[in-house]
Design a protein around this motif. Structure first.
Motif, short mmCIF file in Angstrom:
data_model
loop_
_atom_site.label_atom_id
_atom_site.label_comp_id
_atom_site.label_asym_id
_atom_site.label_seq_id
_atom_site.Cartn_x
_atom_site.Cartn_y
_atom_site.Cartn_z
N ASP A 32 -44.02 7.12 -2.74
CA ASP A 32 -45.37 7.68 -2.61
C ASP A 32 -45.33 9.07 -1.97
O ASP A 32 -46.13 9.95 -2.33
N VAL A 313 -50.52 5.85 1.40
CA VAL A 313 -50.07 5.41 0.08
C VAL A 313 -50.59 6.39 -0.95
O VAL A 313 -51.58 7.10 -0.71
N THR A 317 -51.50 5.98 -7.72
CA THR A 317 -50.55 4.94 -8.12
C THR A 317 -51.12 3.54 -7.88
O THR A 317 -50.91 2.64 -8.69
N TRP A 318 -51.85 3.36 -6.78
CA TRP A 318 -52.20 2.02 -6.34
C TRP A 318 -53.62 1.58 -6.63
O TRP A 318 -53.96 0.41 -6.45
N MET A 457 -43.10 -3.49 -7.34
CA MET A 457 -44.22 -2.58 -7.49
C MET A 457 -45.28 -3.11 -8.45
O MET A 457 -46.47 -3.00 -8.19
N LYS A 461 -49.11 -4.10 -7.36
CA LYS A 461 -50.28 -3.36 -7.84
C LYS A 461 -51.41 -4.31 -8.24
O LYS A 461 -52.59 -4.04 -7.93
N SER A 484 -49.26 -2.09 2.92
CA SER A 484 -49.89 -2.91 1.87
C SER A 484 -51.40 -2.99 2.07
O SER A 484 -52.16 -3.00 1.09
N LYS A 487 -53.09 -0.06 0.51
CA LYS A 487 -53.23 -0.18 -0.94
C LYS A 487 -54.42 -1.07 -1.28
O LYS A 487 -55.19 -0.78 -2.21
#
Length: 587
Positions: A32, A313, A317-318, A457, A461, A484, A487
């Motif tokens: 990240d 993060v 991406t998340w 990953m 997600k 976490s 995210k």
């Protein structure tokens, strides 16, 4: 292409779900970081190891005991081999190293190259060829050889690749600390001297940045000095290795009085090299990864100035596809300006809930495919997923199963989703997984528990976005950060967590989520009785606050989801984090 001023070194970097060169939070954070550096056009390159066998593939035997196997993947499908070669000297022999390149592209097409170091070459001995095969594999001998390749070999490789303008070397945890020895060697060599001066030490220190990631002793690599001397041999590059560990450095590295003469028996098993101390003594800037963690680190390492830059993060991406579409409609530009997610407080209730249900169904479908268990989207679903080790207390939620069943009977049905791998040598972590798996039978029919294997990953997600509440239950003060939950917050999933790590900064009680227990007293480091008190707090809050709100006050619950995005998602991201590194550490 070669104009780079920051070299970011990390034992593991998660650049792609199908490239298994990471084990968990440290590697995910590194990936990240690189992604946000590319978004922000930071002139960075990254260096890591090419673990051809990955971390591990996780299965369970009939008793619930974790079994491991290597990960099968094809390097050539993702990485480009480079022609340059360097060597490092290990135990008197030359070990040849090559590099593979992966390009991380930001929103403006700016590229941060990631160089994966690889010793699997025919000119190396069979054992040396395996040195970059396994992440955190083998014994201390294997580990120190890997870290010589990362630190010493990494510096040599980036120079061989033409990167001669590096101003800052950022060590992401102590695994890369041997790069400081290579820089000391270079400093003496550049001056034409076969010895070090205080000026050499200061010049290297000016170029180095160190981020420490954990208070847990296992996260601070230590090696007997007789092993260090054997690995490096009589000479490592230009300097005699004994000269590299000179009096100005050796005292604190070995935790000795710096006024004491350098001992003649330094390379005996009576002395231990702590790579964290090596990095601390040769870095101009040192930071922990949350405000609380920096405080704990300053108490651990009392002689050193340790700042704090709280982890984050990579938002793009998340965030799940459903929430990405929601943000695109109402907060255009959120991907390039993560702070604009503060406007999430005005998102429509019905659309927030609809996006969440899409993410929830995607998680449940994955669970059905991989476990055969069907879950009910109308049931309050709690998620817990991270590295499985004792201090994380993954089984705290199961500490009193009759009490947990009573909560479900009174406040509404519950579904529990667990995931996470234990290190192959962590028997306590494996036993905890087995306990969780066995609890599934005891909890039925009131509560459904599923354990998703092979947490990575791609699993993370869907999991952080698809549960209703994210659980984190570490033994304080051992949780340095805990990304976490960040995210989850980006997907409108509030946390119920111990007040440790990032959650001390992110928890606004009843607004972004809920706390479990209280802050530990400074004069009670033993945490006697802590787990029982925390479990009771968890059950009480679940029964009297969270479950009733989820079932009967849905608008209130959705309001907390919005606040999780607006307050936590807008701040706890690597865009903000990398900007802080740029200002505080890099330039």
């Amino acid at each position: 292409m070669n104009t780079r001023s920051v070299a970011y070194f990390s034992m593991e970097i998660a650049v792609h779900p199908a490239i298994p060169t990471y084990s968990g939070g440290l590697g995910i954070l590194a990936g990240d970081t690189v992604r946000s550096a590319a978004d922000l056009r930071v002139p960075m390159l990254a260096v890591t190891l090419l673990e051809r066998r990955g971390y591990l593939t996780q299965t369970f035997d009939t008793s619930g005991w974790q079994r491991e196997a290597p990960v099968v993947w094809n390097v050539e499908d993702f990485l480009s081999e480079l022609p340059e070669r360097v060597t490092v000297t290990i135990e008197g022999r030359a070990v040849h190293v090559r590099a593979w390149r992966y390009e991380v592209k930001g929103f403006s097409d700016f590229i941060v190259p990631v160089y994966f170091l690889d010793t699997d070459l025919p000119e190396n001995s069979p054992w040396d060829r395996t040195l970059t095969h396994y992440l955190y594999g083998g014994d201390a001998h294997y580990r120190i050889c890997q870290e010589v390749i990362l630190g010493v070999g990494g510096v040599r490789m980036i120079h061989a690749l033409g990167h001669h303008e590096i101003r800052r070397f950022h060590m992401n945890e102590g695994h890369a600390s041997f790069l400081t020895l290579e820089l000391l060697d270079e400093a003496a060599h550049a001056a034409g001297r076969p010895f070090l001066t205080c000026g050499d030490i200061e010049s290297v220190k000016e170029r180095c940045i160190f981020t420490t990631h954990t208070p847990v002793p296992a996260g601070h690599d230590q090696f007997p000095m007789d092993l260090v001397g054997r690995i490096f041999g009589k000479r490592q590059g230009f300097l005699n290795i004994r000269d590299v560990f000179c009096a100005e450095v050796i005292g604190r590295v070995l935790q000795r009085d710096t006024n004491t003469p350098l001992p003649d028996d330094i390379f005996t098993k009576d002395y231990t090299l702590n790579l964290t101390y090596l990095a601390l003594n040769l870095s101009r800037y040192v930071n922990g990864v949350a405000k609380r963690h920096a405080e704990v680190s300053r108490r651990m390492f009392t002689r050193y100035q340790i700042d704090d830059i709280t982890n984050g993060v990579h938002a793009a991406t998340w965030v799940s596809p459903a929430f990405q579409a929601l943000f695109d409609r109402y907060i255009p530009g959120w991907q390039t300006d993560n702070f604009s997610l503060r406007y999430a407080h005005s998102l429509p209730d019905d659309e927030v809930w609809a996006a969440h249900l899409v993410a929830k169904q995607q998680l449940f479908e994955r669970i059905r495919v991989h476990t055969g268990v069907g879950l009910d989207p109308d049931v309050l679903t709690l998620g817990f997923a991270r590295r499985m080790t004792r201090y994380k207390r993954a089984d705290l939620l199961l500490a009193d199963i009759p009490r947990l069943k009573a909560v479900a009977a009174k406040a509404g049905r519950l579904q529990l989703v667990f995931a996470g791998k234990a290190h192959p040598q962590d028997g306590g972590g494996k036993e905890m997984i087995r306990h969780i798996l066995h609890a599934a039978d005891t909890l039925r029919p009131e509560i459904t528990l599923v354990y998703l294997p092979n947490y990575d990953m791609s699993v993370a997600k869907v999991l952080v976005a698809g549960v209703d509440v994210w659980i984190n239950t570490p033994m304080p003060p051992l949780e340095a950060s805990g990304t976490s939950g960040m995210k989850a917050a980006l997907n409108g999933v509030p946390s119920m967590s111990i007040l440790d790590g990032w959650w001390l900064e992110g928890c606004v009680e009843g607004a972004t989520g809920w706390s479990i227990g209280d802050l530990p007293a400074e004069n009670d480091p033993s945490n006697d009785g802590r787990s029982a008190r925390d479990a009771a707090s968890l059950y009480d809050k679940l029964e009297t606050v969270i479950a009733p709100m989820f079932h009967d006050q849905r608008a209130h619950f959705i309001g907390i989801m919005r606040h999780a995005i607006a307050l936590n998602g807008a701040f706890f991201n690597t865009q903000r984090m990398v900007q802080q590194y740029v200002v505080k550490a890099y330039f």
